[in-house]
Design a protein around this motif. Structure first.
Motif, PDB file in Angstrom:
ATOM      1  N   UNK A 167       1.046  -1.539   0.033  1.00 51.91           N
ATOM      2  CA  UNK A 167      -0.206   0.084   0.074  1.00 51.91           C
ATOM      3  C   UNK A 167       0.638   1.734  -0.037  1.00 51.91           C
ATOM      4  N   UNK A 168       2.349   1.526   0.419  1.00 51.75           N
ATOM      5  CA  UNK A 168       3.387   2.119   0.506  1.00 51.75           C
ATOM      6  C   UNK A 168       3.120   2.825  -0.849  1.00 51.75           C
ATOM      7  N   UNK A 169       3.018   2.033  -2.251  1.00 51.65           N
ATOM      8  CA  UNK A 169       2.931   2.284  -3.567  1.00 51.65           C
ATOM      9  C   UNK A 169       1.798   3.165  -3.568  1.00 51.65           C
ATOM     10  N   UNK A 170       0.707   2.705  -3.652  1.00 48.82           N
ATOM     11  CA  UNK A 170      -0.413   3.521  -3.864  1.00 48.82           C
ATOM     12  C   UNK A 170      -0.959   4.602  -3.228  1.00 48.82           C
ATOM     13  N   UNK A 171       0.231   4.681  -1.878  1.00 46.38           N
ATOM     14  CA  UNK A 171       0.252   6.356  -1.405  1.00 46.38           C
ATOM     15  C   UNK A 171       0.847   6.742  -1.865  1.00 46.38           C
ATOM     16  N   UNK A 172       2.330   6.542  -2.359  1.00 48.80           N
ATOM     17  CA  UNK A 172       2.508   7.261  -2.935  1.00 48.80           C
ATOM     18  C   UNK A 172       2.359   7.670  -4.750  1.00 48.80           C
ATOM     19  N   UNK A 173       2.339   7.072  -4.818  1.00 52.49           N
ATOM     20  CA  UNK A 173       1.415   7.261  -6.594  1.00 52.49           C
ATOM     21  C   UNK A 173      -0.588   8.120  -6.495  1.00 52.49           C
ATOM     22  N   UNK A 174      -0.685   8.222  -5.060  1.00 52.79           N
ATOM     23  CA  UNK A 174      -1.974   9.656  -4.568  1.00 52.79           C
ATOM     24  C   UNK A 174      -0.872  10.611  -4.336  1.00 52.79           C
ATOM     25  N   UNK A 175       0.223  10.337  -4.023  1.00 53.61           N
ATOM     26  CA  UNK A 175       0.419  12.218  -3.076  1.00 53.61           C
ATOM     27  C   UNK A 175       1.163  12.060  -4.922  1.00 53.61           C
ATOM     28  N   UNK A 176       1.591  11.647  -5.737  1.00 54.38           N
ATOM     29  CA  UNK A 176       2.531  11.988  -6.771  1.00 54.38           C
ATOM     30  C   UNK A 176       1.367  12.429  -7.809  1.00 54.38           C
ATOM     31  N   UNK A 177       0.114  12.095  -7.250  1.00 56.53           N
ATOM     32  CA  UNK A 177      -0.486  12.345  -8.731  1.00 56.53           C
ATOM     33  C   UNK A 177      -1.057  13.712  -8.488  1.00 56.53           C
ATOM     34  N   UNK A 178      -1.603  14.316  -6.759  1.00 58.61           N
ATOM     35  CA  UNK A 178      -1.700  15.996  -6.393  1.00 58.61           C
ATOM     36  C   UNK A 178      -0.445  16.694  -6.544  1.00 58.61           C
ATOM     37  N   UNK A 179       0.681  16.227  -6.409  1.00 61.75           N
ATOM     38  CA  UNK A 179       1.904  17.089  -6.884  1.00 61.75           C
ATOM     39  C   UNK A 179       1.981  17.762  -7.811  1.00 61.75           C
ATOM     40  N   UNK A 180       1.751  16.691  -9.049  1.00 63.84           N
ATOM     41  CA  UNK A 180       1.517  16.477 -10.371  1.00 63.84           C
ATOM     42  C   UNK A 180       0.941  17.443 -10.588  1.00 63.84           C
ATOM     43  N   UNK A 181      -0.286  17.314 -10.776  1.00 63.62           N
ATOM     44  CA  UNK A 181      -1.289  18.545 -10.708  1.00 63.62           C
ATOM     45  C   UNK A 181      -1.224  19.573 -10.154  1.00 63.62           C
ATOM     46  N   UNK A 182      -1.261  20.103  -8.358  1.00 64.05           N
ATOM     47  CA  UNK A 182       0.091  21.111  -7.950  1.00 64.05           C
ATOM     48  C   UNK A 182       0.845  22.054  -8.555  1.00 64.05           C
ATOM     49  N   UNK A 183       1.766  21.177  -9.200  1.00 66.61           N
ATOM     50  CA  UNK A 183       3.041  21.915  -9.510  1.00 66.61           C
ATOM     51  C   UNK A 183       2.686  22.662 -11.109  1.00 66.61           C
ATOM     52  N   UNK A 184       1.626  22.684 -12.058  1.00 64.34           N
ATOM     53  CA  UNK A 184       0.813  23.405 -12.709  1.00 64.34           C
ATOM     54  C   UNK A 184       0.577  24.667 -12.008  1.00 64.34           C
ATOM     55  N   UNK A 185       0.335  24.822 -10.429  1.00 64.12           N
ATOM     56  CA  UNK A 185      -0.065  26.546 -10.031  1.00 64.12           C
ATOM     57  C   UNK A 185       1.495  26.668  -9.389  1.00 64.12           C
ATOM     58  N   UNK A 186       2.790  26.581  -9.478  1.00 61.99           N
ATOM     59  CA  UNK A 186       3.692  27.293  -9.104  1.00 61.99           C
ATOM     60  C   UNK A 186       3.756  28.322  -9.333  1.00 61.99           C
ATOM     61  N   UNK A 187       4.950  29.189  -9.156  1.00 63.18           N
ATOM     62  CA  UNK A 187       5.108  30.281  -9.728  1.00 63.18           C
ATOM     63  C   UNK A 187       5.856  29.911 -10.852  1.00 63.18           C
ATOM     64  N   UNK A 188       6.116  30.877 -12.096  1.00 64.29           N
ATOM     65  CA  UNK A 188       6.484  30.563 -13.063  1.00 64.29           C
ATOM     66  C   UNK A 188       8.500  30.001 -12.973  1.00 64.29           C
ATOM     67  N   UNK A 189       8.725  29.643 -13.856  1.00 63.77           N
ATOM     68  CA  UNK A 189      10.342  29.408 -13.661  1.00 63.77           C
ATOM     69  C   UNK A 189      11.102  28.787 -15.140  1.00 63.77           C
TER      70      UNK A 189
END
Length: 409
Positions: A167-189
């Protein structure tokens, strides 16, 4: 820096290291118990981190620095990582799992540099501001470990046997998906080298800083950095399986003491570095590696359980006093011309070459001291990295000449 941006950067760092700590710490335990992987196969899986570190400079130097915004690449890599993590969650055999984890680490390791790039791009004074953002990464790693042990109990004896560590991999997959979507809201670099000339492979890999080897002290430090990563690999690869095998309760949660001490000793480092200088600071770090592995070799979960806890807690000295001090030393020796390339060279040598060798050695030694019923002769295994770290300590003490290094906190 605006408060909104600061919050974004802190959450970014939290997710970045939560994702790493959520599966990497228990990887060896999962592979050995659930996929019946051998010690050599476990070493092969851990070595994917090194291959990722070796390939990462090409991703950053050729793609991120020249063509695309860092936050967009960060988002794409983490979304793809979420997909790979989901397939790792479903894996039932080591061969298929290995291909997935190799692909994942090739995608993940470049993100370590990308989150730094996004952070530095928003800071007027990174020397003062970055540490307060980076500490949320350590908190993310801690929360991941505490969740595995104290909330979900996936690393407990019966639960491991039932395959709940998967289940650690499933938890990581969910966190990675959240981070992936969130990244597009980060300040432009935006890319920093978009308008420069041809790609300089030597600069990307840090090879243009090889001229620093003319300095004997820097050469000794460089070789020592590679060699000390061999005993470091033993900790990453074997610590969690060792603690599980000898019967420690909540081992993953207790291993987060290492990250707690990392925060504490990071705060002590400026004072120690200024008072005792570089050579003594590095020697203290190397000595801590020796002590840590001796504590693991002779400790147990009963009367001598405190020895294991102290060994875990020494992580702050082992890591901060060597690697952070080494970054400061490298920066001071490189000068303005080679600052970035020299740091890249040290990273390539340590997390790439050094730990690649270390994981291989750890796998061979663990296999050699595996007894018939699936248990290991851990005391003998831990004496190897202790002896190796002691050897590096002696060589560094003899050949590195004391010099004054300016440190600006």
């Amino acid at each position: 820096m605006k408060n909104k941006v600061r919050v974004q950067l802190c959450f970014m760092m939290f997710l970045e290291f939560f994702i790493w700590g959520a599966w990497f710490v228990t990887l060896g335990t999962f592979l050995g118990n659930n996929l019946r992987a051998t010690d050599s196969e476990i070493a092969l899986a851990f070595s994917t981190q090194s291959w990722g570190a070796i390939i990462a400079p090409f991703v950053i130097g050729i793609i991120a620095d020249r063509y695309f915004n860092a936050e967009r690449i960060l988002g794409i890599l983490h979304v793809l990582g979420a997909v790979l993590m989901y397939f790792m969650y479903q894996s039932t055999a080591f061969d298929g799992f290995y291909i997935l984890v190799l692909a994942y680490m090739i995608l993940y390791m470049p993100t370590l540099a990308l989150v730094n790039s996004v952070s530095f791009n928003q800071m007027k004074n990174p020397a003062k501001e970055f540490s307060m953002v980076r500490v949320f990464g350590t908190l993310g790693w801690i929360i991941a470990g505490l969740s595995i042990s104290y909330i979900f109990h996936w690393d407990q004896g019966e639960n491991i046997g039932q395959g709940l560590l998967r289940n650690t991999f499933l938890m990581t997959a969910i966190a990675s998906l959240i981070f992936g979507v969130f990244s597009f809201t980060l300040p432009k670099t935006p890319p920093r080298a978009a308008s420069t000339g041809d790609v300089n492979i030597k600069e990307i890999l840090g090879l243009d800083s090889l001229s620093l080897f003319k300095d004997k002290n820097f050469f000794i430090f460089f070789i020592s950095s590679v060699l000390i990563c061999i005993p470091l690999a033993f900790y990453y690869q074997n610590a969690n399986p060792f603690l599980v095998e000898i019967g420690m309760n909540n081992p993953t949660g207790k291993m987060t003491l290492g990250q707690v001490s990392e925060i504490a000793f990071m705060l002590l480092l400026p004072y120690f570095f200024t008072k005792f200088r570089f050579k003594k600071t590095i020697l203290v770090a190397m000595a801590a590696w020796v002590v840590r592995y001796l504590l693991f070799a002779f400790g147990d979960v009963d009367e001598l359980g405190f020895m294991l806890i102290v060994g875990i807690a020494l992580h702050g000295i082992c890591y901060d006093f060597f690697f952070v001090s080494g970054q400061i030393y490298t920066d001071s020796k490189a000068g303005d011309k080679f600052k970035s390339s020299a740091q890249g060279l040290i990273t390539l040598a340590t997390y790439g070459v050094g730990m690649l060798i270390g994981f291989w050695v750890a796998g061979k030694i663990s296999t050699a001291y595996l007894i018939n019923d699936g248990e290991h002769l851990w005391q003998t295994i831990w004496l190897y990295p202790a002896g190796f770290a002691l050897t590096v300590f002696i060589l560094f003490a003899i050949f590195f000449k004391t010099e004054k290094i300016d440190y600006q906190s």
